[in-house]
Scaffold this active site. Sequence first.
Site, PDB file in Angstrom:
ATOM      1  N   GLY A 179       0.806  -1.210   0.000  1.00  0.00           N
ATOM      2  CA  GLY A 179       0.000   0.000   0.000  1.00  0.00           C
ATOM      3  C   GLY A 179       0.840   1.260   0.000  1.00  0.00           C
ATOM      4  O   GLY A 179       1.340   1.692   1.042  1.00  0.00           O
ATOM      5  N   GLU A 181      -2.266   6.611  -2.797  1.00  0.00           N
ATOM      6  CA  GLU A 181      -3.494   7.096  -2.164  1.00  0.00           C
ATOM      7  C   GLU A 181      -4.334   7.810  -3.214  1.00  0.00           C
ATOM      8  O   GLU A 181      -3.820   8.143  -4.295  1.00  0.00           O
ATOM      9  CB  GLU A 181      -3.148   8.052  -1.014  1.00  0.00           C
ATOM     10  N   THR A 199      -3.557  -3.714  -5.295  1.00  0.00           N
ATOM     11  CA  THR A 199      -3.740  -5.051  -5.856  1.00  0.00           C
ATOM     12  C   THR A 199      -3.683  -6.097  -4.741  1.00  0.00           C
ATOM     13  O   THR A 199      -2.814  -6.037  -3.868  1.00  0.00           O
ATOM     14  CB  THR A 199      -2.634  -5.330  -6.898  1.00  0.00           C
ATOM     15  N   LEU A 258       9.404  -0.853  -5.996  1.00  0.00           N
ATOM     16  CA  LEU A 258       8.799  -0.583  -7.302  1.00  0.00           C
ATOM     17  C   LEU A 258       9.773  -0.894  -8.429  1.00  0.00           C
ATOM     18  O   LEU A 258       9.398  -1.395  -9.485  1.00  0.00           O
ATOM     19  CB  LEU A 258       8.351   0.881  -7.388  1.00  0.00           C
ATOM     20  N   ASN A 259      11.045  -0.622  -8.190  1.00  0.00           N
ATOM     21  CA  ASN A 259      12.048  -0.908  -9.212  1.00  0.00           C
ATOM     22  C   ASN A 259      12.083  -2.407  -9.544  1.00  0.00           C
ATOM     23  O   ASN A 259      12.237  -2.801 -10.697  1.00  0.00           O
ATOM     24  CB  ASN A 259      13.409  -0.433  -8.702  1.00  0.00           C
ATOM     25  N   ARG A 273      -8.721 -17.020 -41.595  1.00  0.00           N
ATOM     26  CA  ARG A 273      -9.876 -16.218 -42.008  1.00  0.00           C
ATOM     27  C   ARG A 273      -9.791 -15.880 -43.499  1.00  0.00           C
ATOM     28  O   ARG A 273      -8.776 -15.339 -43.963  1.00  0.00           O
ATOM     29  CB  ARG A 273      -9.882 -14.920 -41.192  1.00  0.00           C
ATOM     30  N   GLY A 295     -14.361  -7.949 -36.271  1.00  0.00           N
ATOM     31  CA  GLY A 295     -15.372  -7.948 -35.207  1.00  0.00           C
ATOM     32  C   GLY A 295     -15.016  -8.912 -34.085  1.00  0.00           C
ATOM     33  O   GLY A 295     -15.235  -8.628 -32.899  1.00  0.00           O
ATOM     34  N   GLU A 352       2.830   1.368 -11.472  1.00  0.00           N
ATOM     35  CA  GLU A 352       4.283   1.211 -11.327  1.00  0.00           C
ATOM     36  C   GLU A 352       5.035   2.319 -12.055  1.00  0.00           C
ATOM     37  O   GLU A 352       6.072   2.085 -12.668  1.00  0.00           O
ATOM     38  CB  GLU A 352       4.737  -0.141 -11.869  1.00  0.00           C
TER      39      GLU A 352
END
Length: 393
Positions: A134, A137, A168, A248-249, A277, A349, A372
Amino acid sequence: PALPDPSDFLAVDADLSAEERDIRDAVRDYAAAELAPRIAEWYELNSLPRDIAKGLGSLGLLGMHLEGYGCAGTNATSYGLACRELEAVDSGLRSFVSVQGSLAMFAIHRWGSEEHKQQWLPRMATGDALGCFGLTEADAGSDPGSMRTRARRDGDDWVLDGSKMWITNGTLADVAVVWAQTDPDAGSKGIRGFVVPTDTPGFTANEIKHKLSLRASLTAELVLEGVRLPADAVFPEVAGLKGPLSCLNEARYGILWGAVGAARNCYEAALSYAKDREQFGQPIAGFQLTQRKLADMVVAVNQAGLTASRIGRLKDAEQLHPAQVSFGKMANVRAALDVARTARTVLGGNGITLEYPVFRHMTNLETVLTYEGTEEMHALSIGQAVTGIAAFR
Ligand code: FAD
């Protein structure tokens, strides 16, 4: 020389060691058998069963590149390959492994006390205990230094108040690594990290609903109301943004590999679809415009793969600078998004449905571009590295 492998055009994987190749194949086989068949359902239902952790743990993928405490202790390239193969199925699965291993477990492994490590890491490595991280914010994203969550001393205890956003695995976690601003008057040196068991009174996690991206991943708001923790809940040594940024790295390193997997899977889906296709009496793969798209995708996927492989070797040699991680994250996520969007057009589609993986990857990659460190923040990091001028504020 043989015709290049359409999925590894520059034979980048030929440079892997036998052990790295074994790890790649084990993760690829496991993901194909256990995860790929269920991913569209998880995505549609916006769910991810907790029990996937046990399978990932038994393969050694949780805290994979950490040493000791039941972790596999592989090299960085192997960890990257695992991220690549998981994200070839879905970015949510790689996110699960990134948060558990590179954010929560890495934080405890790098900054925790011996007691924190003994208490949490072995059970997190097997998937018996889950972690979350965490930092962000609602009003502090790219600028985490402006966080409002506070930790104050009350006798020997710490008391945490505040909230965290976009976390997460927040609703699945048994333990949260929470970063909070401490009172400078208490001599506690700014932002500190806390190991918070999620059953501590005052801690709640609320799932964030209605996401249109990364739906096979649970994201939460954490609320901390008078969360009382013992004195030793704090990471003993680290203060300031250095703590969270180091984690984070690590996670960004996994992402730059993961993006290659998502891109490869989109390109492979487009190639196979284009060969099957038929329109105007022939496979659409036979049209020059489609071949142009396929050629562009092959180039992008393989350039991203080369980037990841090079950055992996730099990390294994302990020569990797954070600005090089920014290079990889920015370049590879951007490339993967381009590939996903191009692949989608090849599927016509059908490209917008969950029957094929392309649109799912494309929406996931919108999150991967942002979390990140946004693309802009990584551009500024590279800009600072090449000019010597910080342009963040
Ligand atoms: P902001 O920081 O408000 O940015 C908005 C825009 O402004 C962006 O384009 C940004 O690049 C730009 N911008 C900001 N500052 C500058 C500047 N100086 N110069 C130029 N442009 C600028 N966080 C956690 O702590 N733990 C988690 O587990 C976690 N998981 C996540 C999962 C999901 C699905 C998502 C969407 C996010 C998650 N995050 C998590 C949060 C994520 O890291 C943040 O969303 C991210 O850091 C960006 O912050 P923000 O969303 O507040 O955007």
